[in-house]
Design a protein around this motif. Structure first.
Motif, mmCIF file in Angstrom:
data_model
loop_
_atom_site.group_PDB
_atom_site.id
_atom_site.type_symbol
_atom_site.label_atom_id
_atom_site.label_comp_id
_atom_site.label_asym_id
_atom_site.label_seq_id
_atom_site.Cartn_x
_atom_site.Cartn_y
_atom_site.Cartn_z
ATOM 1 N N PRO B 34 38.896 38.477 58.274
ATOM 2 C CA PRO B 34 38.761 37.984 56.902
ATOM 3 C C PRO B 34 37.862 36.765 56.786
ATOM 4 C CG PRO B 34 40.850 37.320 57.815
ATOM 5 C CD PRO B 34 40.212 38.180 58.850
ATOM 6 N N TRP B 36 35.468 36.033 54.744
ATOM 7 C CA TRP B 36 35.212 35.493 53.404
ATOM 8 C C TRP B 36 36.387 34.687 52.910
ATOM 9 C CZ3 TRP B 36 30.469 35.180 52.985
ATOM 10 C CH2 TRP B 36 29.630 36.149 53.548
ATOM 11 N N GLU B 37 37.537 35.152 53.230
ATOM 12 C CA GLU B 37 38.727 34.423 52.797
ATOM 13 C C GLU B 37 38.714 33.007 53.386
ATOM 14 O OE1 GLU B 37 42.389 36.588 53.457
ATOM 15 O OE2 GLU B 37 43.526 34.729 53.278
ATOM 16 N N SER B 40 35.816 30.850 51.969
ATOM 17 C CA SER B 40 36.020 30.306 50.636
ATOM 18 C C SER B 40 37.010 29.155 50.672
ATOM 19 C CB SER B 40 36.458 31.393 49.648
ATOM 20 O OG SER B 40 37.775 31.777 49.930
ATOM 21 N N LYS B 41 37.965 29.223 51.594
ATOM 22 C CA LYS B 41 38.881 28.089 51.751
ATOM 23 C C LYS B 41 38.137 26.878 52.290
ATOM 24 C CE LYS B 41 43.047 30.729 52.564
ATOM 25 N NZ LYS B 41 43.867 31.302 53.625
ATOM 26 N N PRO B 51 41.923 33.184 43.630
ATOM 27 C CA PRO B 51 40.591 33.776 43.836
ATOM 28 C C PRO B 51 39.665 33.597 42.633
ATOM 29 C CG PRO B 51 42.260 35.484 43.549
ATOM 30 C CD PRO B 51 42.936 34.185 43.359
ATOM 31 N N GLU B 54 36.010 33.655 43.307
ATOM 32 C CA GLU B 54 35.500 34.907 43.868
ATOM 33 C C GLU B 54 35.904 36.041 42.931
ATOM 34 O OE1 GLU B 54 34.082 33.276 47.618
ATOM 35 O OE2 GLU B 54 33.818 35.236 46.696
ATOM 36 N N GLU B 57 35.644 39.629 44.101
ATOM 37 C CA GLU B 57 36.694 40.026 45.051
ATOM 38 C C GLU B 57 38.005 40.267 44.311
ATOM 39 O OE1 GLU B 57 36.865 40.068 48.583
ATOM 40 O OE2 GLU B 57 34.681 40.218 48.453
ATOM 41 N N TYR B 58 38.292 39.353 43.411
ATOM 42 C CA TYR B 58 39.533 39.412 42.662
ATOM 43 C C TYR B 58 39.655 40.752 41.954
ATOM 44 C CZ TYR B 58 43.343 37.435 39.894
ATOM 45 O OH TYR B 58 44.546 37.177 39.315
ATOM 46 N N VAL B 67 40.393 44.816 50.243
ATOM 47 C CA VAL B 67 40.504 43.387 50.492
ATOM 48 C C VAL B 67 41.458 43.081 51.633
ATOM 49 C CG1 VAL B 67 41.510 41.307 49.518
ATOM 50 C CG2 VAL B 67 39.744 42.494 48.289
ATOM 51 N N TYR B 68 42.515 43.828 51.718
ATOM 52 C CA TYR B 68 43.500 43.538 52.765
ATOM 53 C C TYR B 68 43.240 44.316 54.051
ATOM 54 C CZ TYR B 68 45.851 40.978 49.186
ATOM 55 O OH TYR B 68 46.138 40.084 48.204
ATOM 56 N N SER B 377 46.537 32.157 57.584
ATOM 57 C CA SER B 377 46.839 31.746 56.211
ATOM 58 C C SER B 377 48.180 31.037 56.117
ATOM 59 C CB SER B 377 46.860 32.968 55.299
ATOM 60 O OG SER B 377 47.984 33.757 55.632
#
Lengths: 381, 459
Positions: B34, B36-37, B40-41, B51, B54, B57-58, B67-68, B377
């Motif tokens: 992940p 991008w996740e 972005s954080k 999100p 994004e 993505e959302y 996404v997952y 996460s």
């Protein structure tokens, strides 16, 4: 600065209740000590108040940066004469018992790794690395195998952690008389150690009473056998006093000092737990986890005098023990090959000459017990 | 002529091949991880928890896009668990009594002790060593971790490969640069730094050197430095480190490491450098821990374990010997420079390690338990703590974060994870991370539910 240069003081008053003093020490603040008779030599107390003073380190640095001045002081002259006498007494005793004195090695591919948190010194040897001996331990076994009873008056270098500058008992450069006897066990080594010390004390009391008087040192004659405690018993004594001590490690310096203050005569602590000492101290085959080794401690708060043990002598066992320091055994190649070729079982000990001098002369710190001392973290001539 | 053409062609192929493999590996990394996740954080900090930035993505997520998908290997992970918030919240009521207002997620306490260090969040920067990707960003990473008030580890071979205080390689900080960058940026005594020593580092007595370093004296006095014994790594338990080194370095290191090709005989640009995994038995490991406590009384002692089958026993032994913290690295962790077969097939997945941590804890463990391996996460943090861990260690997320935005990327990322953890925890009617427990978890799979003694959400 003048503090260290004052002349002969007479120490005849012993302070019996050091409760307050102990509590003042930062390391001990956390512990609640029960009222107990801890008898420290006035010099030991003196060191405590010196080291707890603001600016002690600076004073010490100033003083040692011109240590050539120190050696001219009257008190130090007496100390050096005494030291020569002590060395002569040690040699007299060992030589009379058939020991052979050998020239000590100074550098080699590896040296003693079993030292608490101290770093070794590396020197460039024609493009390869050599270590300066932190002890001659690795050379003792084969020499004992060859000659039976041997000793080195061995100069050692250990880059001790900077905190040890305050202990009064650590030097970066020091000399120890390193003794080894083939076919002996650790109890034989303990007997030898106490007889040696008694002989030395007897001789200085007889030959150097003038100096002792000048130094204000009242030194009782000791007689063997000294008291012997297992490590577990020593830990119990400290725990009963409220001093936190682990069963699985060496006794902290502060703890040794307290134990030492409880005694009027030198005494032994033996059977340290595995993990507290280097790979060469032999693990008891009948009691796994317990080492066949010992320390002798001076009384009156002066602390460790002698450290000794029976040796591991098979390469298999040593290989396993070596892993404790996380090292690659290939580093100790010559030593392991030597063991595989075969050495005799042996036992021995090392006695620090400066610590002995400090005790006999009743000095505040061990750096006063040799000319041109080198202290952890202090750059000096 | 033909020969020259041929060599030109082969060079092109080689170059193209290398380029292609780089692109491919980059693509496959972003597809299976992940990125991008985390990016972005790292860029947006707490804002990335939502999100909003994004939107694309959302939207895709709402549509059920993949996404997952990233982060799903073939074995079960923490993503097979969900958190189960209750409607009735007596703890929130109690908290309200304390605060005299409605509690918010920001009221969840995250400060705690991990392995003898006071920390802002039970999150650890897993020990990363001399490997190129971690080494280059070592200083910024250290600053960020210190400012965030979390524990950071420094992995093996850094001093030997990159130098102790003076640099050995261009663009790579020495060990002491990384150490000091951390220690000098700590705030209010939060955090702590732990240093590993490989078999080869031991050759130069790394730990003794650190312990007797005058510059570090005050930090040992403060109790913010520790040493970590490494007994393996997630992705390659039982294997040592393999790195390629330049010829100059190879010549310098040839006495300390195993180099299959002697740089004095074989002339090449780069040489394989192997480092040994180290030999352990129960007696060796427990003596090693004791020796560390004995020789360095003012240092914390940490142990890092790979995903071994005898974890429960090893954890118990480490704890009994007096270790401050034990990190268990699941097979999704420590992937840097690991052989592909090991990545695929060697060792227990993180979730299985958590099961064993729980088992060990039931036997009585006094050390802090840290888990790592593919965790990235706040939700992973909360789930791991609910399963019995005391903290979570992460590696790759920090590398991505620091590469995206330097030390700020690290502090942002920690801030985001902290906010996520606080939200989830408050939703579970808990106001301290310490209170999380298995009742907070539900499993999507029956077999995991049975094994971990969790509720099966569909039953």
């Amino acid at each position: 600065m003048y503090y260290f240069l004052f002349k002969f003081r007479h120490h005849d008053v012993y302070f019996t209740n050091l409760f307050e003093q102990l509590l003042n020490h930062t390391k001990l603040k956390a512990f609640v000590m029960r009222s107990v008779e801890v008898r420290y030599h006035p010099s030991v107390r003196q060191l405590e108040s010196m080291t707890s003073r603001e600016g002690y380190l600076e004073e010490l640095k100033n003083l040692l940066s011109r240590s050539y001045r120190l050696v001219r002081d009257e008190r130090y002259k007496v100390v050096y004469r005494m030291q020569a006498e002590l060395l002569a007494a040690i040699r007299e005793y060992l030589d009379s018992r058939g020991f052979v004195e050998l020239l000590p090695p100074i550098i080699g591919p590896v040296t003693d790794p079993g030292i608490r948190g101290a770093k070794q010194v590396t020197v460039d040897f024609y493009g390869s690395e050599y270590k300066v001996m932190s002890s001659a331990i690795l050379y003792k076994q084969m020499m004992a195998t060859t000659l039976g009873k041997i000793y080195f008056a061995s100069p050692n270098v250990r880059l001790e952690p900077p905190e040890t500058v305050y202990t009064g008992r650590h030097l970066v450069e020091f000399v120890q008389v390193d003794v080894e006897v083939a076919g002996a066990d650790y109890r034989d080594a303990m007997n030898l150690a106490e007889e040696l010390l008694c002989h030395v004390i007897k001789r200085v009391r007889e030959e150097r009473y003038m100096e002792l008087e000048l130094l204000g040192r009242e030194l009782p004659a000791f007689s063997p056998p000294f008291k012997r405690y297992t490590h577990a018993e020593a830990v119990d004594i400290l725990r009963n006093l409220g001093f936190k001590t682990s069963r699985s490690t060496e006794i902290p310096w502060e703890g040794e000092k307290i134990l030492s203050g409880l005694h009027d005569e030198p005494f032994f602590i033996y059977n340290y737990p595995r993990g507290a000492r280097g790979f060469y101290d032999r693990e008891d085959p009948e009691k796994p986890g317990i080492l066949r080794d010992f320390d002798m401690l001076y009384p009156e708060g002066f602390g460790e005098a002698i450290s000794g043990a029976e040796r591991e002598y098979t390469s298999e066992k040593v290989l396993e023990r070596m892993r404790e320091t996380g090292e690659n055994p290939v580093k100790y190649k010559w030593y392991l090959e030597m063991l595989r070729d075969g050495v005799e079982p042996s036992a021995g000990f090392g006695i620090g000459v400066e610590r002995l001098t400090r005790f006999v002369c009743g000095l505040e710190a061990v750096w006063m017990a040799r000319p041109y001392p080198k202290l952890p973290g202090i750059y000096s001539p | 002529m033909m020969e020259r053409l041929f060599s030109l062609a082969s060079r092109l192929v080689l170059r193209y091949g290398i380029l292609r493999s780089t692109v491919r590996s980059g693509l496959s990394f972003s597809r299976t991880y992940p990125v991008w996740e985390i990016l972005s954080k790292a860029r947006a900090g707490k804002d990335a928890v939502y999100p909003f930035n994004e939107l694309e993505e959302y939207g895709r997520a709402l549509l059920g896009a993949e996404v997952y998908e990233p982060g799903y290997p073939r074995f079960h992970t923490l993503d097979r668990l969900v958190l189960l918030p209750p409607a009735f919240t007596p703890n929130r009521l109690a908290k309200m009594g304390e605060l005299l207002r409605e509690p918010l997620y920001t009221d969840v306490r995250t400060e705690c002790f991990v392995g003898g260090f006071k920390v802002k969040l039970p999150l650890v920067v897993g020990s990363m060593g001399s490997t190129d990707v971690a080494s280059r960003v070592g200083v910024e990473l250290a600053r960020g971790a210190a400012k965030a008030g979390i524990v950071m580890g420094i992995g093996e071979n850094v001093a030997t490969m990159r130098g102790y205080d003076r640099r050995r390689c261009r663009n790579h900080p020495s060990l002491k640069e990384r150490l000091m960058a951390y220690l000098e940026n700590m705030k209010d005594g939060f955090g702590g730094i732990i240093i590993q020593q490989s078999v080869e580092d031991a050759y130069d007595e790394l730990w003794n050197r650190i312990y007797s370093d005058v510059d570090l004296e005050s930090y040992f006095e403060e109790g913010v430095v520790g040493f970590e014994i490494k007994v393996g790594q997630g992705a390659k338990p039982g294997l040592g480190g393999e790195v390629k080194v330049s010829r100059d370095l190879a010549l310098e290191l040839k006495d300390k490491y195993y180099l299959p090709e002697d740089p004095e005989i074989v002339i090449k640009d780069f040489y394989e450098r192997h480092s040994a995994p180290g030999t352990f038995t129960e007696a060796i490991l427990s003596s090693m821990i004791r020796l560390l406590k004995n020789n360095y009384p003012r240092a914390r002692v940490w142990v890092k374990l790979g995903p071994y089958r005898d974890l429960v026993r090893v954890i118990k032994i480490c704890s009994d010997a007096g270790t401050d913290a034990i990190t268990v690295d699941g097979k999704e962790g420590g992937t840097g420079m690991s052989p592909i077969v090991a990545l695929k097939d060697l060792g227990l997945p993180t979730l299985a390690c958590l099961k064993r941590i729980g088992d060990a804890k039931r036997l009585g463990v006094s050390s802090s338990m840290v888990v790592s391996g593919g965790l990235y996460s706040g939700s992973h943090l909360v789930k791991a703590l609910a399963l019995g861990a005391d903290a979570v260690a992460m590696g790759r997320p920090f590398i991505i974060a620091v590469q995206a935005k330097g030390e700020r990327g690290v502090t942002n990322f920690v801030e985001a994870v902290r906010a996520e953890a606080q939200m989830l925890t408050s939703a579970l009617d808990k106001y301290s991370l310490k209170d999380l427990s298995p009742e907070d978890l539900g499993s999507l799979d029956k077999d995991i539910a049975d094994a971990l003694e969790l509720s099966y959400i569909y039953s």
